[in-house]
Design an enzyme around this catalytic site. Structure first.
Site, short mmCIF file in Angstrom:
data_model
loop_
_atom_site.label_atom_id
_atom_site.label_comp_id
_atom_site.label_asym_id
_atom_site.label_seq_id
_atom_site.Cartn_x
_atom_site.Cartn_y
_atom_site.Cartn_z
CB SER A 137 -0.84 -0.02 1.28
OG SER A 137 -1.43 1.24 1.54
CE1 TYR A 150 -4.42 -2.22 4.91
CE2 TYR A 150 -3.43 -0.08 4.48
CZ TYR A 150 -4.01 -1.25 4.02
OH TYR A 150 -4.17 -1.45 2.66
#
Ligand SMILES: NC(=O)c1ccc[n+]([C@@H]2O[C@H](COP(=O)([O-])OP(=O)(O)OC[C@H]3O[C@@H](n4cnc5c(N)ncnc54)[C@H](O)[C@@H]3O)[C@@H](O)[C@H]2O)c1
Length: 237
Positions: A137, A150
């Site tokens: 990401s 995350y």
């Protein structure tokens, strides 16, 4: 180095936005796809192509071992793996972040990626080389407040990618990290909901991310390895 044709690809998180768009793109290229998610019934049908559906929880070793065996049984081998399953977790500052959620984010996003890589390596070696593409990401490259689990997990995915790429260079296995920005899938809707915000910035389309993933899985030279590839409208480099 000559490039082998990449005929069989495993895609995890295949019921989700990026995974299902990539299954479609790969099937359209004539590749056999072993499409995996927690429950195969949730994986959307493709318009055609050779797609086999399979249920597995990538955070569980037994499921990953079975998944690899089933893919080899189905197609006779595997040439590339899109290690894409992931979860977001909670939207909370670290001081209030639920411990169980933090642990689950690491179980899926880090241990899941590690297990799939580990059990893919012998299969890719058997094929004479191949590709592992891990979905990280832009959160692997920068901080995001209220998303510590995350962000830390995606930094770990990039670390795994960089280390294992060096380990596998002589096996002709490329290992890269796909780093999408905010992409129009169920996950970004879940994040906006958890954060209590409406999304104002334009989102990347899942099909754009899938096109880049497909190029990395099928067409990129093996010397392209050990790097993060952003698909983020130039917002993070
Ligand atoms: N959407 C975004 O903005 C965005 C941005 C950057 C990175 N990503 C990453 O892209 C990947 C795909 O996400 P998406 O946006 O398509 O979200 P999504 O929620 O639509 O898809 C994720 C899929 O992973 C599956 N999954 C979750 N846990 C699993 C497990 N333990 N085993 C097997 N499958 C599991 C889910 O069932 C779901 O189908 C994820 O790794 C995510 O972190 C997404």
């Amino acid at each position: 180095m000559s490039e082998l044709r990449r005929n069989v690809v495993i895609v995890t998180g295949a019921a989700g936005g990026i995974g299902s768009a990539t299954v479609d793109a790969l099937a359209a290229r004539g590749v056999s796809v072993f499409a995996v998610d927690l429950d195969w019934h949730a994986i959307p049908a493709t318009s055609g192509g050779d797609v086999c559906l399979h249920s597995a929880d990538v955070s569980k070793k037994v499921d990953v071992v079975n998944m690899m065996g089933a893919a080899v049984n189905q197609f006779g081998g595997v040439d590339a793996v899109f290690n894409n399953a992931g979860i977001f977790g909670a939207w909370a500052p670290l001081a209030e972040y639920p411990d169980e959620t933090f642990a689950r984010v690491f179980a899926v996003n880090v241990t899941g990626v590690q297990l799939v890589m580990k059990h893919a390596i012998p299969v890719l070696r058997e094929a004479g080389g191949g590709v592992i593409l891990n979905t990280a990401s832009t959160g692997a490259l920068t901080g995001v407040a209220n998303a510590s689990a995350y962000v830390a997990a995606k930094h770990a995915v990039l670390g795994l990618t960089r280390a294992v790429a060096l380990e596998l260079q002589s096996d002709h296995i490329a290992v890269n990290a796909l780093c999408p920005g905010s992409t129009d899938t169920a996950m970004i809707a879940e994040i906006a909901d958890a954060a209590g915000v409406s999304l104002t910035e334009p989102l990347i389309s899942a099909s754009d991310v899938a096109r880049v993933a497909t190029w990395l899985l099928l067409d990129a030279p093996r010397s392209l390895t050990g790097v993060p590839i952003t698909v983020a409208d130039g917002r993070v480099v």
